[in-house]
Write a protein that holds these residues in place. Structure first.
Motif, PDB file in Angstrom:
ATOM      1  N   UNK A 198       0.830  -1.204   0.000  1.00  0.00           N
ATOM      2  CA  UNK A 198       0.000   0.000   0.000  1.00  0.00           C
ATOM      3  C   UNK A 198       0.864   1.254   0.000  1.00  0.00           C
ATOM      4  N   UNK A 199       0.433   2.246  -0.765  1.00  0.00           N
ATOM      5  CA  UNK A 199       1.108   3.541  -0.814  1.00  0.00           C
ATOM      6  C   UNK A 199       0.091   4.650  -0.581  1.00  0.00           C
ATOM      7  N   UNK A 200       0.496   5.664   0.155  1.00  0.00           N
ATOM      8  CA  UNK A 200      -0.315   6.867   0.294  1.00  0.00           C
ATOM      9  C   UNK A 200       0.073   7.821  -0.835  1.00  0.00           C
ATOM     10  N   UNK A 201      -0.903   8.238  -1.621  1.00  0.00           N
ATOM     11  CA  UNK A 201      -0.650   9.078  -2.793  1.00  0.00           C
ATOM     12  C   UNK A 201      -1.300  10.440  -2.594  1.00  0.00           C
ATOM     13  N   UNK A 202      -0.506  11.484  -2.680  1.00  0.00           N
ATOM     14  CA  UNK A 202      -1.037  12.838  -2.535  1.00  0.00           C
ATOM     15  C   UNK A 202      -1.934  13.179  -3.718  1.00  0.00           C
ATOM     16  N   UNK A 203      -3.061  13.836  -3.433  1.00  0.00           N
ATOM     17  CA  UNK A 203      -3.972  14.263  -4.490  1.00  0.00           C
ATOM     18  C   UNK A 203      -3.565  15.605  -5.082  1.00  0.00           C
ATOM     19  N   UNK A 204      -2.618  16.269  -4.453  1.00  0.00           N
ATOM     20  CA  UNK A 204      -2.180  17.571  -4.946  1.00  0.00           C
ATOM     21  C   UNK A 204      -1.532  17.416  -6.327  1.00  0.00           C
ATOM     22  N   UNK A 205      -2.044  18.156  -7.283  1.00  0.00           N
ATOM     23  CA  UNK A 205      -1.504  18.092  -8.635  1.00  0.00           C
ATOM     24  C   UNK A 205      -1.987  16.908  -9.439  1.00  0.00           C
ATOM     25  N   UNK A 206      -2.907  16.108  -8.881  1.00  0.00           N
ATOM     26  CA  UNK A 206      -3.355  14.907  -9.590  1.00  0.00           C
ATOM     27  C   UNK A 206      -4.856  14.904  -9.863  1.00  0.00           C
ATOM     28  N   UNK A 207      -5.547  15.970  -9.550  1.00  0.00           N
ATOM     29  CA  UNK A 207      -6.991  15.999  -9.753  1.00  0.00           C
ATOM     30  C   UNK A 207      -7.336  16.427 -11.176  1.00  0.00           C
ATOM     31  N   UNK A 208      -8.471  15.973 -11.638  1.00  0.00           N
ATOM     32  CA  UNK A 208      -8.967  16.357 -12.956  1.00  0.00           C
ATOM     33  C   UNK A 208     -10.456  16.678 -12.837  1.00  0.00           C
ATOM     34  N   UNK A 209     -10.833  17.950 -13.074  1.00  0.00           N
ATOM     35  CA  UNK A 209      -9.979  19.077 -13.485  1.00  0.00           C
ATOM     36  C   UNK A 209      -9.052  19.513 -12.356  1.00  0.00           C
ATOM     37  N   UNK A 210      -7.977  20.240 -12.689  1.00  0.00           N
ATOM     38  CA  UNK A 210      -7.010  20.662 -11.663  1.00  0.00           C
ATOM     39  C   UNK A 210      -7.658  21.520 -10.582  1.00  0.00           C
ATOM     40  N   UNK A 216      -3.088  23.657   0.528  1.00  0.00           N
ATOM     41  CA  UNK A 216      -4.203  23.334   1.412  1.00  0.00           C
ATOM     42  C   UNK A 216      -3.700  22.471   2.560  1.00  0.00           C
ATOM     43  N   UNK A 217      -4.056  22.852   3.774  1.00  0.00           N
ATOM     44  CA  UNK A 217      -3.607  22.129   4.966  1.00  0.00           C
ATOM     45  C   UNK A 217      -4.634  21.066   5.343  1.00  0.00           C
ATOM     46  N   UNK A 218      -4.149  19.872   5.652  1.00  0.00           N
ATOM     47  CA  UNK A 218      -5.038  18.788   6.058  1.00  0.00           C
ATOM     48  C   UNK A 218      -4.589  17.471   5.460  1.00  0.00           C
ATOM     49  N   UNK A 219      -5.495  16.532   5.366  1.00  0.00           N
ATOM     50  CA  UNK A 219      -5.201  15.229   4.778  1.00  0.00           C
ATOM     51  C   UNK A 219      -5.743  15.200   3.356  1.00  0.00           C
ATOM     52  N   UNK A 220      -4.862  15.413   2.405  1.00  0.00           N
ATOM     53  CA  UNK A 220      -5.253  15.466   0.996  1.00  0.00           C
ATOM     54  C   UNK A 220      -4.550  14.330   0.257  1.00  0.00           C
ATOM     55  N   UNK A 221      -4.941  13.111   0.556  1.00  0.00           N
ATOM     56  CA  UNK A 221      -4.294  11.952  -0.056  1.00  0.00           C
ATOM     57  C   UNK A 221      -5.283  10.795  -0.124  1.00  0.00           C
ATOM     58  N   UNK A 222      -4.914   9.793  -0.882  1.00  0.00           N
ATOM     59  CA  UNK A 222      -5.663   8.543  -0.939  1.00  0.00           C
ATOM     60  C   UNK A 222      -4.677   7.386  -0.846  1.00  0.00           C
TER      61      UNK A 222
END
Length: 230
Positions: A198-210, A216-222
């Motif tokens: 398992x890997x924790x992947x940051x959502x920053x820069x990976x969303x579509x649309x951007x 942003x402060x907090x837990x922004x990962x999957x």
């Protein structure tokens, strides 16, 4: 701050963070030459106690060495922030201490992008993890540039490989996972097992649309998980 309701809700009460000072009768170089994970833990204060009402969710420990060196250990509960957020906080703190007028400021608007949802009761899961703590081992592996390039060559030249340009994270993860599976199979060749990585992947820069999530402060990962069965 304190955490309540089965470790799932953070109640902000302005109690602040826990700050500790310590002194070590040794030079800083002793801790840096061959760092051992278990020994490095002495330079931080674990926030696992944050599960208890009133316990600190952010702790800072400053250790002074005889040589004049300083080690600053910061431990933040994952209920508050992910790794990227913590690094943003530390960089802003360092810039403020240097007297810089301009430094990166983070936003607390994560809920605008990912609104709160009804959460599951994870208390049973945490109790299970707590009971298995003695079976968990932490190891530190260091791969230099040459070793990483060699691993990439092996990954791309192996027969049947569809990977053309693997990242450093991909080759190291695959290398460790492969040898972990091989070790488990050698201990029980006839046994049937399922292996997970398992890997924790940051959502920053990976969303579509951007989305503007960089600061942003907090837990922004999957979490993403791969499975293998023998």
């Amino acid at each position: 701050m304190r955490r309540v309701h089965d470790r799932s809700v953070v109640d902000c009460n302005d109690a602040g963070a826990e700050f500790i000072e310590a002194r070590v009768q040794a030079p800083l170089s002793d801790a840096l030459q061959e760092p051992i994970v278990e020994q490095l833990k002495h330079f931080t204060v674990d926030t696992a106690a944050g599960a208890l009402p009133g316990a600190a969710l952010v702790t800072v420990k400053v250790t002074f060495f005889d040589c004049g060196g300083i080690a600053i250990g910061v431990c933040v509960s994952h209920k508050l922030a992910d790794g990227t957020s913590i690094m943003t906080f530390l960089n802003a703190w360092a810039a403020a201490c240097r007297g810089e007028a301009e430094f990166l400021r983070f936003s607390l608007d994560l809920a605008n992008y990912f609104p709160p949802r009804e959460f599951l009761d994870y208390s049973a899961v945490f109790r299970k993890l707590k009971s298995n703590e003695k079976k968990i081992t932490t190891k530190r592996f260091v791969f230099d540039k040459e070793k990483l390039e060699a691993l990439k060559q092996v990954a791309t030249s192996s027969s049947g490989s569809n990977v053309k340009n693997p990242t450093r994270v991909e080759v190291v993860s695959a290398f460790i996972w492969k040898h972990f599976i091989d070790m488990a199979k050698s201990e029980n060749p006839e046994g049937k097992k399922t292996f997970a990585a398992s890997h924790a992947v940051s959502l920053r820069g990976r969303t579509s649309p951007p989305l503007d999530l960089e600061n942003v402060f907090g837990n922004c990962f999957m979490s993403t998980t791969a499975f293998s069965q023998n």
